[in-house]
Each structure stands twice: as C-alpha cells, then as structure tokens.
Enzyme design. Structure first.
Site, short mmCIF file in Angstrom:
data_model
loop_
_atom_site.label_atom_id
_atom_site.label_comp_id
_atom_site.label_asym_id
_atom_site.label_seq_id
_atom_site.Cartn_x
_atom_site.Cartn_y
_atom_site.Cartn_z
N GLU A 80 4.84 -5.44 7.04
CA GLU A 80 4.05 -4.40 7.72
C GLU A 80 4.45 -4.17 9.17
OE1 GLU A 80 2.83 -6.68 5.67
OE2 GLU A 80 1.13 -5.91 4.51
N ALA A 107 0.86 -1.18 0.00
CA ALA A 107 0.00 0.00 0.00
C ALA A 107 0.90 1.23 0.00
CB ALA A 107 -0.88 -0.01 1.25
N GLU A 111 -0.45 -9.41 -0.85
CA GLU A 111 -1.87 -9.72 -0.60
C GLU A 111 -2.67 -9.66 -1.90
OE1 GLU A 111 -2.10 -6.72 2.48
OE2 GLU A 111 -2.51 -8.25 3.99
N GLY A 151 0.79 -5.16 0.85
CA GLY A 151 -0.45 -5.22 0.07
C GLY A 151 -0.22 -5.81 -1.31
N1 DAK Z 1 4.54 3.23 -0.64
C1 DAK Z 1 4.94 4.39 -1.21
N2 DAK Z 1 6.08 4.55 -1.88
C2 DAK Z 1 6.89 3.48 -1.99
C3 DAK Z 1 6.56 2.22 -1.44
C4 DAK Z 1 5.31 2.10 -0.75
N3 DAK Z 1 4.86 0.96 -0.24
N4 DAK Z 1 7.58 1.36 -1.71
C5 DAK Z 1 8.49 2.07 -2.42
N5 DAK Z 1 8.09 3.33 -2.59
C6 DAK Z 1 8.81 4.40 -3.29
C7 DAK Z 1 10.01 4.87 -2.48
O1 DAK Z 1 9.62 5.79 -1.49
C8 DAK Z 1 10.86 5.49 -3.56
O2 DAK Z 1 10.32 6.75 -3.88
P1 DAK Z 1 11.33 8.03 -4.09
O3 DAK Z 1 12.12 8.13 -2.85
O4 DAK Z 1 12.16 7.62 -5.30
O5 DAK Z 1 10.40 9.18 -4.36
C9 DAK Z 1 10.60 4.59 -4.78
O6 DAK Z 1 9.36 3.93 -4.49
C10 DAK Z 1 11.67 3.55 -4.96
O7 DAK Z 1 11.86 2.88 -3.73
P2 DAK Z 1 13.30 2.71 -3.03
O8 DAK Z 1 14.20 3.82 -3.37
O9 DAK Z 1 13.05 2.42 -1.60
O10 DAK Z 1 13.82 1.41 -3.79
P3 DAK Z 1 14.78 0.27 -3.23
O11 DAK Z 1 15.06 -0.62 -4.40
O12 DAK Z 1 15.95 0.84 -2.48
O13 DAK Z 1 13.90 -0.53 -2.15
C11 DAK Z 1 11.93 -1.68 -1.39
C12 DAK Z 1 12.78 -1.23 -2.60
C13 DAK Z 1 10.66 -2.32 -1.96
C14 DAK Z 1 12.69 -2.70 -0.56
C15 DAK Z 1 11.59 -0.45 -0.50
O14 DAK Z 1 11.08 0.59 -1.34
C16 DAK Z 1 10.59 -0.75 0.56
O15 DAK Z 1 10.91 -1.33 1.60
N6 DAK Z 1 9.34 -0.35 0.32
C17 DAK Z 1 8.27 -0.50 1.31
C18 DAK Z 1 7.79 -1.93 1.41
C19 DAK Z 1 6.72 -2.07 2.47
O16 DAK Z 1 6.98 -1.83 3.66
N7 DAK Z 1 5.57 -2.46 2.06
C20 DAK Z 1 4.38 -2.59 2.96
C21 DAK Z 1 3.58 -1.32 2.93
S1 DAK Z 1 2.24 -1.36 4.08
C22 DAK Z 1 -5.40 -1.98 4.25
C23 DAK Z 1 -5.02 -3.03 3.43
C24 DAK Z 1 -3.69 -3.25 3.14
C25 DAK Z 1 -2.72 -2.43 3.68
C26 DAK Z 1 -3.10 -1.38 4.50
C27 DAK Z 1 -4.44 -1.15 4.78
N8 DAK Z 1 -6.79 -1.78 4.53
C28 DAK Z 1 -7.78 -2.69 4.03
C29 DAK Z 1 -7.22 -0.63 5.29
C30 DAK Z 1 -1.36 -2.69 3.31
C31 DAK Z 1 -0.31 -2.13 3.90
C32 DAK Z 1 1.03 -2.21 3.27
O17 DAK Z 1 1.26 -2.80 2.24
#
Ligand code: DAK
Length: 257
Positions: free
Chosen positions: A131, A65, A111, A108
């Site tokens: 998460e 997400a 998921e 997400g």
């Molecule tokens: N959201 C927003 N931006 C993201 C992102 C994300 N999940 N993942 C990556 N980006 C963006 C980064 O901020 C970066 O943007 P800039 O800085 O260039 O502007 C760009 O994408 C490239 O990312 P990185 O520079 O970080 O690239 P790397 O290769 O170094 O790293 C990475 C890739 C995938 C390991 C890293 O970006 C990372 O850890 N990303 C976050 C992964 C994460 O934690 N995912 C879980 C998110 S929480 C719900 C249902 C579902 C959910 C919530 C509510 N309801 C029903 C209410 C779900 C929640 C989630 O998924």
C-alpha cells in the site's frame, strides 16, 4: 445476468467460497466484499457447515482492494461505505475459516487471508502489503495482524519496502500454517477444513475463540478466557460424546450441542 463475484459450494460439512473476479486478480471491489460477507454470514448461520474454505484462483487469491475504486473515493465516502464493518464481520464468524492461497496475496488480499483462522499456501503464493507504494497504508488490519504474525522486523520490511514473502518465507515467519505443491492448494485446504469439520463443533468454536484471545490480550486474560472456555466445553453434549466414544473405541457423532 452478471456472473457472481463469489462462488460457493458445499462438500458435506465443508463450504468452499471462491472469489471470482479473475480478470482483475480478484481485486476486492466494494460489490465483491458485500457479496463475500453476505455469503459467509449465510454459511456461518448454517449449523451443518462446520468449516469454510476461502480461496481465489491459481493466479491470485486477491491482489488487494480495487485500486480504481480507491482512486475515486473520498475519505468520507470510504468511511460511509462501512468497509471496516465488513472486515469485522469476517473476524466475527463462528465457523472456522481456512484461507486457500495461490498466487498473489497482496494488500487487502493479504489482510483478508490473515482474517481467516489459518492459511494454507501454494508454493506459488506471494504475500505482501504494497500500500505505501500507492501512498496509503494497510487499512484492514495489515499493520497489526502482520506484525503479530511475523514480528516487527519483517512487517516493517514488507510494509515499508514492499518486500513480498514467498510461501516458504511466510511459513518460516509464521504467517501460514502449511505450504503445498502448486496443484494441491485447494485440495489441501479442503482436507484441512474436512479435518476441522470432524471435530466437536462446540469445542472448535471455543478453541478458536481462545486462540484469538492469545493474539488479542495479555497472558493472564488469555488464560482466564481459556479456563472458562474449557469448563463450557465440558458442559457440552459433544464432550460427553467425544469422551465416551474414545472409551468405546468408536468414532464420535458430534451434534454441536
Ligand atoms: N485493483 C484493481 N485492479 C487490479 C488490482 C487491484 N488491486 N490488481 C490488479 N488489477 C488488475 C490490473 O489493473 C489488470 O487489469 P487490466 O489492465 O488487464 O484491465 C489485471 O488486474 C491484471 O493485472 P496486471 O496486468 O498488473 O498483472 P501482472 O501479473 O503484471 O501484475 C500484480 C500482478 C499483482 C503484481 C499487479 O497487478 C499489482 O501490483 N497489483 C496491485 C497490487 C496492490 O498494490 N495491491 C494493494 C491495493 S490497495 C480499506 C481497507 C483495505 C484497503 C483499503 C481501504 N478500508 C477499510 C477503508 C486496502 C487497500 C489495498 O489493498
């Protein structure tokens, strides 16, 4: 005009839907999810579409997400955005959905892939539910679908420690159906969808529903659902056509009736 966050094209009876937010690794923003669900529903209503491939790009299926949006939103705002309804809508599609996963498939994103009927993964794919590292928990079925797919030990490991599974680990664990070479991730998913599209559409729908029962109910209820679905399939024109075509040594011409 802003570019569409979801790209869709038709290749015969197969529709290919690609998430298109590459700069953010296809993070699933509210707007993207809205567009995705609208597009999938539209394709689902089109009887000529017999299978859908859902993919991202080579670097990312989806990195979860949109964290920026989550950071801004209150619990009640998230609730009122009816996000859960969107995820349910994806699970409620009749048309078989093949996830084509290359690169990051996290949170997400994982998921979303698990909400599809099967996953074709590139060797480069990485699956994870990170998460808890953000102080939240998987909220679109992650704790439930992942656990059913890979078992408690691995699900706990991934969800609590943030461990990511490689494509081959995901295959061994039962999370994905096929792993292919990096360059073949989308073509192979299209091929699988093409194979599905050639089958009897009524049977495909009933079979998908029955397999889901195995996942969602106990054995007795699942067997009962299977039996009813079997008789229903026999009542279809497609069944007559499929059984006759075999005897006549020709390709069946299924109408989805
Ligand atoms: N959201 C927003 N931006 C993201 C992102 C994300 N999940 N993942 C990556 N980006 C963006 C980064 O901020 C970066 O943007 P800039 O800085 O260039 O502007 C760009 O994408 C490239 O990312 P990185 O520079 O970080 O690239 P790397 O290769 O170094 O790293 C990475 C890739 C995938 C390991 C890293 O970006 C990372 O850890 N990303 C976050 C992964 C994460 O934690 N995912 C879980 C998110 S929480 C719900 C249902 C579902 C959910 C919530 C509510 N309801 C029903 C209410 C779900 C929640 C989630 O998924």
């Amino acid at each position: 005009m802003a570019e569409s966050l979801v790209l869709a094209e038709r290749e015969g009876a197969v529709a290919v839907v690609l998430l298109n937010r590459p700069e953010q690794l296809n993070a699933l923003s509210d707007e993207l999810m809205e567009e995705l669900v609208a597009r999938l529903r539209e394709l689902d209503r089109d009887e000529e579409v017999r299978a859908i491939v859902l993919g991202g790009n080579e670097r990312a299926f989806a990195a979860g997400a949109d964290i920026g949006e989550l950071a801004q939103a209150s619990a009640i705002e998230l609730y009122y955005q009816r996000r859960v309804e969107r995820w349910n809508a994806i699970r409620g599609l009749w048309t078989p959905l093949v996830a084509a996963v290359s690169g990051y498939c996290l949170g997400g994103g994982c998921e979303l892939a698990m909400s599809c009927d099967l996953i074709v993964a590139s060797e480069s794919a990485q699956f994870g539910q990170p998460e808890t590292g953000l102080g939240i928990i998987p909220g679109a079925g992650g704790t439930q679908r992942l656990t059913r797919a890979v078992g408690k030990a691995l699900a706990m490991d991934m969800i609590l420690s943030g461990r990511r599974l490689s494509a081959h680990e995901a295959l061994a664990a039962g999370l994905v159906a096929r792993v292919v070479a990096k360059e073949a991730w989308l073509d192979e998913a299209k091929r699988v969808a093409g194979d599905i599209a050639e089958k009897g559409p009524v049977a495909t729908r009933l079979a998908k529903e029955s397999v889901d029962r195995a996942y969602e109910t106990g054995l007795a209820a699942g067997l009962e659902a299977e039996r009813r679905a079997l008789y229903l399939s026999f009542a279809s024109e497609d069944a007559k056509e499929g059984l006759t075509a075999f005897a006549e040594k020709r390709k069946p011409d299924f109408k989805g009736r």
